[in-house]
Design an enzyme around this catalytic site. Sequence first.
Site, mmCIF file in Angstrom:
data_model
loop_
_atom_site.group_PDB
_atom_site.id
_atom_site.type_symbol
_atom_site.label_atom_id
_atom_site.label_comp_id
_atom_site.label_asym_id
_atom_site.label_seq_id
_atom_site.Cartn_x
_atom_site.Cartn_y
_atom_site.Cartn_z
ATOM 1 N N ALA A 84 27.213 16.022 31.643
ATOM 2 C CA ALA A 84 26.497 17.293 31.826
ATOM 3 C C ALA A 84 25.936 17.754 30.484
ATOM 4 O O ALA A 84 26.466 17.393 29.427
ATOM 5 C CB ALA A 84 27.467 18.332 32.376
ATOM 6 N N GLU A 99 31.038 10.303 36.431
ATOM 7 C CA GLU A 99 31.194 10.826 37.803
ATOM 8 C C GLU A 99 30.002 10.413 38.666
ATOM 9 O O GLU A 99 30.150 10.079 39.835
ATOM 10 C CB GLU A 99 31.348 12.353 37.769
ATOM 11 C CG GLU A 99 32.687 12.768 37.154
ATOM 12 C CD GLU A 99 32.829 14.275 37.026
ATOM 13 O OE1 GLU A 99 31.999 14.876 36.322
ATOM 14 O OE2 GLU A 99 33.756 14.839 37.623
ATOM 15 N N GLY A 123 30.236 13.779 33.375
ATOM 16 C CA GLY A 123 29.380 13.762 34.568
ATOM 17 C C GLY A 123 28.636 12.440 34.705
ATOM 18 O O GLY A 123 28.298 12.036 35.828
ATOM 19 N N GLU A 171 36.042 15.503 29.553
ATOM 20 C CA GLU A 171 35.912 16.945 29.815
ATOM 21 C C GLU A 171 37.047 17.761 29.225
ATOM 22 O O GLU A 171 36.835 18.887 28.771
ATOM 23 C CB GLU A 171 35.838 17.203 31.328
ATOM 24 C CG GLU A 171 34.527 16.826 31.981
ATOM 25 C CD GLU A 171 34.467 15.375 32.421
ATOM 26 O OE1 GLU A 171 35.264 14.542 31.930
ATOM 27 O OE2 GLU A 171 33.614 15.062 33.278
#
Length: 719
Positions: free
Chosen positions: A61, A103, A100, A123
């Site tokens: 992200a 992910e 992310g 994270e």
Amino acid sequence: MAQYTRVSGSVGLITLQSPPVNALSAAMRQGIVDMMQRALSEPEVKSVVICGQNGIFCGGADIKEFGGQMSGPPLIPMIHAIEAASKPVVAAIEGIALGGGLELALGCHYRIAHSKARVGLPEVTLGLLPGAGGSQRLPRLIGVPAALDLITTGRHVTAAEALKFGLVDQITDHNTVNVAVKFAQRVADQPLDARRISTYPCLCPSDVAVLFEEVMQRVRRTARGAIAPIACVQAVRAAATLPYNQGMERERELMATLFTSGQARALQYFFFAQRAVGRWSMPSGARWDTSKPRPVHKAAVIGLGTMGRGITVALAQAGFSVVAVETQEKQLMEAKQAISGMLERGAKRRGVAPALDKINYGRNIQSVADVDLVIEAVFEDMALKKKVFQQLSAVCKPSTFLCSNTSGLDIDQLACQTRNPELVVGMHFFAPAHVMKLLEVVYGPKSSPLAVATAMQLGKKIGKVSVAVGNCRGFVGNRMLKPYLEQALFLLEEGATPEFVDQVLEEFGFAMGVFRMSDLSGLDVGWKVRMADGLAMPDPTTGQPTRLRQGRRYSPLGDLLCEQGRFGQKTGRGWYQYDKPGSQVAKPDPWLHSFLDEYRARHALVAHRIDHQEVLERCLYSMINEGFRILEDGIAAGPEDIDVIYVFGYSWPRHHGGPMFYAATVGLNKVLERLEHYYQAHPDVPSLQPCHLLRKLVASGRPPIQKWREVIKKVRSQL
Ligand SMILES: CCCCCC/C=C/CC(=O)SCCNC(=O)CCNC(=O)[C@H](O)C(C)(C)COP(=O)(O)OP(=O)(O)OC[C@H]1O[C@@H](n2cnc3c(N)ncnc32)[C@H](O)[C@@H]1OP(=O)(O)O
């Protein structure tokens, strides 16, 4: 942001394009959603490959977006849609797939990685958990124990390790995208039901409850008050105990708590602070991007005590040729043995050959004649250091950089001993020098940008986080430590115990309280410095009032302990007692408590009840106040520099961001008000007097920390 092409007739190739790390910004997410829809709607396309531009899959992200209002398509439905797609989707992982980014790859049906790629869910290091399904999919794919390891530590794993875990399906040394495209063609007709990770059962070991209990205990112990690692364990426990949809709901709840927490903001600030210190500047206007470093091939270390040994190991491990000099034969032999042992142990841990052949040992300073850079690491004694610098200046090439590993002495005085003072800088390492990440690169008034750039570059090459700072007593780190230590002693005089002060600081998140830390470092170190400064007063005939020096309050408590031979862990006695010299288990010492009682009685000090708040505020705010003075003096260029120094060099808890960020979190007006309060109560303690910059920042409406530099500039221009 995301580019779409059709390759080999039947494969839709989606390329993430957003340098430097293809972060999943709002625009990028929108691009992926649109390109996926296109690939799924084109009848000729039978399978899809997702890859990243410039050999980088995806850094996760976009952390910069976390501070503002989230916009664009959310990550979770985007990844669900990929997993639910009717055509196989293959992730072609080059470089990195983090957070992310991983992910996203876990939402794909297959993962092909280049052998040099690294993947991970970091994270937790940003105060978060893998909140886009990562905490639910990873345990389903690789099992609970491995997922707990990766998610609670945030560590990156190599492609080979990822293959072993079953996290990727294949690794390749060739062009990953080409391999993934061929793979995608081969699997185009294969059924997808068995490839959707969210549908997998979460396979747990039989003793899963015990496992979670053990991991939770370990995480609580090591987290030092950080909440994200605990939430990570809770999220994985949800994966292990709940159906996928309920697990996702739990992930969402935990993430929502973390996302808005002060800790996540602190850790995200710190992520950018670490990178900001690389963009150093000097008051002269010289900067990182306009000052070119000179390459260093061969370096020398002078003095092979604890620090010199660690520095030698750090240089050799990074591949530098090192000349290691110690003038005394016995010390040289001992150092050689110790350095070889450190290199061998380090190499064993990393699975490489020890860099023993990188080092040439010598007793003669003449042996450094041809090196590019010297790091002097002799005793912290100005006269001795000056002599060494005179010798080095006579022996070395005129172009050799001369650096001192001093923890606080005047770099300018050393530079003045040499022919080329512009090539002299301080390189303040922290013990153990081959382990600790921090390096203060100290420029004096004569240091050239070339010398600073070269020392900063060398620091980076040996794996340090280097911070350029100006020349003053104690530089940044030790200068700020002084009021902190001073307050701790005053608190003892006023009624506290070392155990209580340490407990408060450790609960705040320091790895060690101030007294345990002092016992570890050795109380005699500071005592020698105070004696050299004429502060410590072993002889009562000098006529100085015991608790006053130069018109300021002074606590001789540390000196009194040293006079009794209590130097800390190494003598088995200090602020605590130890079973034997060298033991690390600190125990409260009844002798010390009686000693404090007698001391207070002797000086007519009435012990009062000191609470948690007073310990924390006096220790931390006096240190922070000195931090503002450092900024005002231009010794540190910005608050980020101070915060990075404190987290990496002084075990400041990272989830509080660093002392200056902490001050901003508490509220500068509150810090100012409490300092005023304590200064009023202790007018003979100048470190409690709020400094001008702090007042100025409060008066200018408490701007966010990112804007402090503008106020600092104004304050400095008025000086
Ligand atoms: C309820 C809300 C739900 C929201 C769900 C959101 C889910 C979030 C999960 C996440 O993905 S969090 C992010 C996870 N990713 C990371 O932690 C990776 C962070 N980056 C790194 O570790 C490193 O940067 C790197 C990718 C390994 C590259 O290291 P390298 O040493 O090669 O370069 P750097 O100097 O570190 O970075 C270069 C440049 O890129 C910027 N940057 C890196 N990663 C990001 C990122 N994820 N977002 C934004 N910017 C990033 C970095 O700041 C550097 O730029 P600068 O200008 O020099 O600062």
